[in-house]
Design an enzyme around this catalytic site. Sequence first.
Site, PDB file in Angstrom:
ATOM      1  N   SER A  23       0.825  -1.214   0.000  1.00  0.00           N
ATOM      2  CA  SER A  23       0.000   0.000   0.000  1.00  0.00           C
ATOM      3  C   SER A  23       0.855   1.258   0.000  1.00  0.00           C
ATOM      4  O   SER A  23       0.330   2.365   0.104  1.00  0.00           O
ATOM      5  CB  SER A  23      -0.930  -0.003   1.217  1.00  0.00           C
ATOM      6  OG  SER A  23      -0.189  -0.202   2.404  1.00  0.00           O
ATOM      7  N   ASN A 110      -1.655  -2.960  13.217  1.00  0.00           N
ATOM      8  CA  ASN A 110      -3.104  -2.751  13.224  1.00  0.00           C
ATOM      9  C   ASN A 110      -3.495  -1.516  14.036  1.00  0.00           C
ATOM     10  O   ASN A 110      -4.328  -0.722  13.605  1.00  0.00           O
ATOM     11  CB  ASN A 110      -3.825  -3.981  13.771  1.00  0.00           C
ATOM     12  CG  ASN A 110      -3.580  -5.203  12.905  1.00  0.00           C
ATOM     13  OD1 ASN A 110      -3.012  -5.083  11.810  1.00  0.00           O
ATOM     14  ND2 ASN A 110      -3.971  -6.370  13.378  1.00  0.00           N
ATOM     15  N   HIS A 156     -40.143  23.359  -8.657  1.00  0.00           N
ATOM     16  CA  HIS A 156     -40.345  22.503  -9.838  1.00  0.00           C
ATOM     17  C   HIS A 156     -39.690  23.107 -11.084  1.00  0.00           C
ATOM     18  O   HIS A 156     -40.135  22.841 -12.202  1.00  0.00           O
ATOM     19  CB  HIS A 156     -41.835  22.281 -10.127  1.00  0.00           C
ATOM     20  CG  HIS A 156     -42.643  21.939  -8.915  1.00  0.00           C
ATOM     21  ND1 HIS A 156     -42.844  20.648  -8.492  1.00  0.00           N
ATOM     22  CD2 HIS A 156     -43.267  22.731  -8.004  1.00  0.00           C
ATOM     23  CE1 HIS A 156     -43.583  20.659  -7.396  1.00  0.00           C
ATOM     24  NE2 HIS A 156     -43.837  21.915  -7.065  1.00  0.00           N
ATOM     25  N   SER A 277     -15.024  25.521 -27.415  1.00  0.00           N
ATOM     26  CA  SER A 277     -15.243  24.246 -28.106  1.00  0.00           C
ATOM     27  C   SER A 277     -14.212  24.127 -29.224  1.00  0.00           C
ATOM     28  O   SER A 277     -13.816  25.121 -29.820  1.00  0.00           O
ATOM     29  CB  SER A 277     -16.650  24.233 -28.692  1.00  0.00           C
ATOM     30  OG  SER A 277     -16.711  23.349 -29.790  1.00  0.00           O
ATOM     31  N   LYS A 283     -18.733  28.989 -28.836  1.00  0.00           N
ATOM     32  CA  LYS A 283     -19.030  28.419 -27.525  1.00  0.00           C
ATOM     33  C   LYS A 283     -18.175  28.954 -26.395  1.00  0.00           C
ATOM     34  O   LYS A 283     -16.988  29.206 -26.547  1.00  0.00           O
ATOM     35  CB  LYS A 283     -18.839  26.897 -27.578  1.00  0.00           C
ATOM     36  CG  LYS A 283     -19.893  26.219 -28.409  1.00  0.00           C
ATOM     37  CD  LYS A 283     -21.186  26.048 -27.661  1.00  0.00           C
ATOM     38  CE  LYS A 283     -21.126  24.724 -26.926  1.00  0.00           C
ATOM     39  NZ  LYS A 283     -22.397  24.437 -26.270  1.00  0.00           N
ATOM     40  N   GLU A 290     -19.399  22.272 -14.406  1.00  0.00           N
ATOM     41  CA  GLU A 290     -19.785  20.919 -14.842  1.00  0.00           C
ATOM     42  C   GLU A 290     -18.883  19.856 -14.229  1.00  0.00           C
ATOM     43  O   GLU A 290     -19.331  18.792 -13.807  1.00  0.00           O
ATOM     44  CB  GLU A 290     -19.730  20.819 -16.370  1.00  0.00           C
ATOM     45  CG  GLU A 290     -20.849  21.594 -17.043  1.00  0.00           C
ATOM     46  CD  GLU A 290     -20.651  21.683 -18.550  1.00  0.00           C
ATOM     47  OE1 GLU A 290     -20.305  20.679 -19.182  1.00  0.00           O
ATOM     48  OE2 GLU A 290     -20.830  22.782 -19.094  1.00  0.00           O
ATOM     49  N   GLN A 322      -7.339  -2.147   4.382  1.00  0.00           N
ATOM     50  CA  GLN A 322      -6.360  -1.328   3.662  1.00  0.00           C
ATOM     51  C   GLN A 322      -7.039  -0.572   2.522  1.00  0.00           C
ATOM     52  O   GLN A 322      -6.561   0.453   2.065  1.00  0.00           O
ATOM     53  CB  GLN A 322      -5.255  -2.236   3.123  1.00  0.00           C
ATOM     54  CG  GLN A 322      -4.168  -1.526   2.349  1.00  0.00           C
ATOM     55  CD  GLN A 322      -2.961  -2.419   2.123  1.00  0.00           C
ATOM     56  OE1 GLN A 322      -2.244  -2.728   3.061  1.00  0.00           O
ATOM     57  NE2 GLN A 322      -2.761  -2.857   0.902  1.00  0.00           N
ATOM     58  N   LYS A 325      -8.170   3.458   2.280  1.00  0.00           N
ATOM     59  CA  LYS A 325      -7.349   4.655   2.067  1.00  0.00           C
ATOM     60  C   LYS A 325      -7.581   5.354   0.745  1.00  0.00           C
ATOM     61  O   LYS A 325      -7.853   6.564   0.721  1.00  0.00           O
ATOM     62  CB  LYS A 325      -5.876   4.304   2.224  1.00  0.00           C
ATOM     63  CG  LYS A 325      -5.640   3.961   3.658  1.00  0.00           C
ATOM     64  CD  LYS A 325      -4.271   3.689   4.079  1.00  0.00           C
ATOM     65  CE  LYS A 325      -4.360   3.037   5.428  1.00  0.00           C
ATOM     66  NZ  LYS A 325      -5.146   1.771   5.438  1.00  0.00           N
TER      67      LYS A 325
HETATM   68  N1  ARG Z   1      -1.141  -1.386   5.237  1.00  0.00           N
HETATM   69  C1  ARG Z   1      -2.043  -1.920   6.210  1.00  0.00           C
HETATM   70  C2  ARG Z   1      -3.354  -1.137   6.119  1.00  0.00           C
HETATM   71  O1  ARG Z   1      -3.377  -0.131   5.502  1.00  0.00           O
HETATM   72  C3  ARG Z   1      -1.464  -1.771   7.556  1.00  0.00           C
HETATM   73  C4  ARG Z   1      -1.912  -2.786   8.557  1.00  0.00           C
HETATM   74  C5  ARG Z   1      -1.420  -4.116   8.211  1.00  0.00           C
HETATM   75  N2  ARG Z   1      -1.661  -5.071   9.218  1.00  0.00           N
HETATM   76  C6  ARG Z   1      -1.583  -6.370   8.961  1.00  0.00           C
HETATM   77  N3  ARG Z   1      -1.823  -7.165   9.916  1.00  0.00           N
HETATM   78  N4  ARG Z   1      -1.294  -6.808   7.765  1.00  0.00           N
HETATM   79  O2  ARG Z   1      -4.367  -1.543   6.624  1.00  0.00           O
END
Ligand code: ARG
Length: 459
Positions: A23, A110, A156, A277, A283, A290, A322, A325
């Site tokens: 990641s 974690n 409306h 355009s 235009k 938009e 993960q 994100k």
């Molecule tokens: N890159 C992981 C995430 O974004 C970090 C946590 C990973 N933990 C694990 N037990 N693999 O969630």
Amino acid sequence: MAKLWGGRFQKSTDKKVDDFNSSIRFDKRMYKQDIKGSIAHATMLGKQGIIPKEDSEKIVKELRNILKDIEDGKVEFLIDAEDIHMNIEKILIDRIGDAGKRLHTGRSRNDQVALDIRMYLMDETAEIEEMLVHTLTTIVDLAEQHTETIMPGYTHLQKAQPVTFAHHLMAYYEMFKRDLSRLKDCRKRTNVMPLGSGALAGTTYPLDREFVAEQLGFDAVTLNSLDGVSDRDFVIELASCLSLIMMHLSRFSEELILWSSHEFSFVEMDDAFSTGSSIMPQKKNPDVAELIRGKTGRVYGHLMGLLTTMKGIPLAYNKDMQEDKEPIFDAIDTVKLCLPVFCDMIATMTVKKDNMLRGSKGGFTNATDVADYLVKKGLPFREAHAVVGRMVFYAIERDKSLDDLTMAEFKEFSDIIEDDIYTAISMETCVNDRKVIGGPAKEIVEKAIRKAKEFINQQ
Ligand code: ARG
């Protein structure tokens, strides 16, 4: 490359899995929060005597160097080191050896990732709050110039009753003000420190969680280790706040697009905020508005994506998480992209007051006021409504507006109508007699603007 967790493995990770699992491409943007969190954790480990004080100091010092090196562009992150957490830990270990290896004592990725994302989102939320305050200021400044700019209000998408452009703008002020308060509220629930939850079951080390929270400026610590690592409600809540901001931007954009059309011609975007355009030389398109409307869909998509990612995962951490994100980062980026360009676009557009006023006439926007006139002369409202309905029908047949009717014509419908009808149903009276709290009358909108400015000054 040897993995920090590689002890129980006989084979190295498949190259494709390294890429798939990693990641770092997107979570590297949390480097500052990750280092800050590690500094607080290491300081606490030293203070509690969990690791030697000298090691704790070495770690803190080197983490600061790493931060500086990242900011100077001197650090290259590695895909095989998976994520921002392990990349930084690996660099630390490469640089200071055994002391670095003590940093992760009493911590899991974690709870580390739960901490980092909370801190990152709070930092970003604070920036978006500032942008919203700027949006409020832009709207109020524009409203101040248009408390006498009469325009048609619609229901409306049919002309309904006249309002002013200031009144219309101040409706958006209220929406964005609520968006601001929603973000602040969401920040309260994000502002809880999860470190110490460990992988899922806390830890046997005597961690001082409250000390870490204080170091990092958190208001509280999470109270259940399983929840501490599993909770992503705050991510979803933020995505929902961001979706509402986009929804408001999108509605406003939609109106500006309509109003830019030849048919309405109420506003014209500045050349700097329009595009042409490639084929039609005449235009001038409101592309910015938009695109904002279009980007709203993508932020909504992220909200649905996040909800769906989280809906079926058992406690506690699962790698699915993960996937929180990219959507939330993109939602944040999108809102941060849209708000400033939207503000500059509305601050520079030309407001075609004459066309707005012209638009407010015709379409019987003062029909309610004719009925109210009759009510003030003693007729019950329902009866007045029926009389004016007949009047409107009569006027439509003759292609007239209500104020075009002669006194003789008015009298045909009701003999209580006098000469004062004409001022009573002028666009100015229709707007400025609506003095109820929240109404469009000039003095009321001016009051709302004054209050708004006070609010903005307190931010
Ligand atoms: N890159 C992981 C995430 O974004 C970090 C946590 C990973 N933990 C694990 N037990 N693999 O969630």
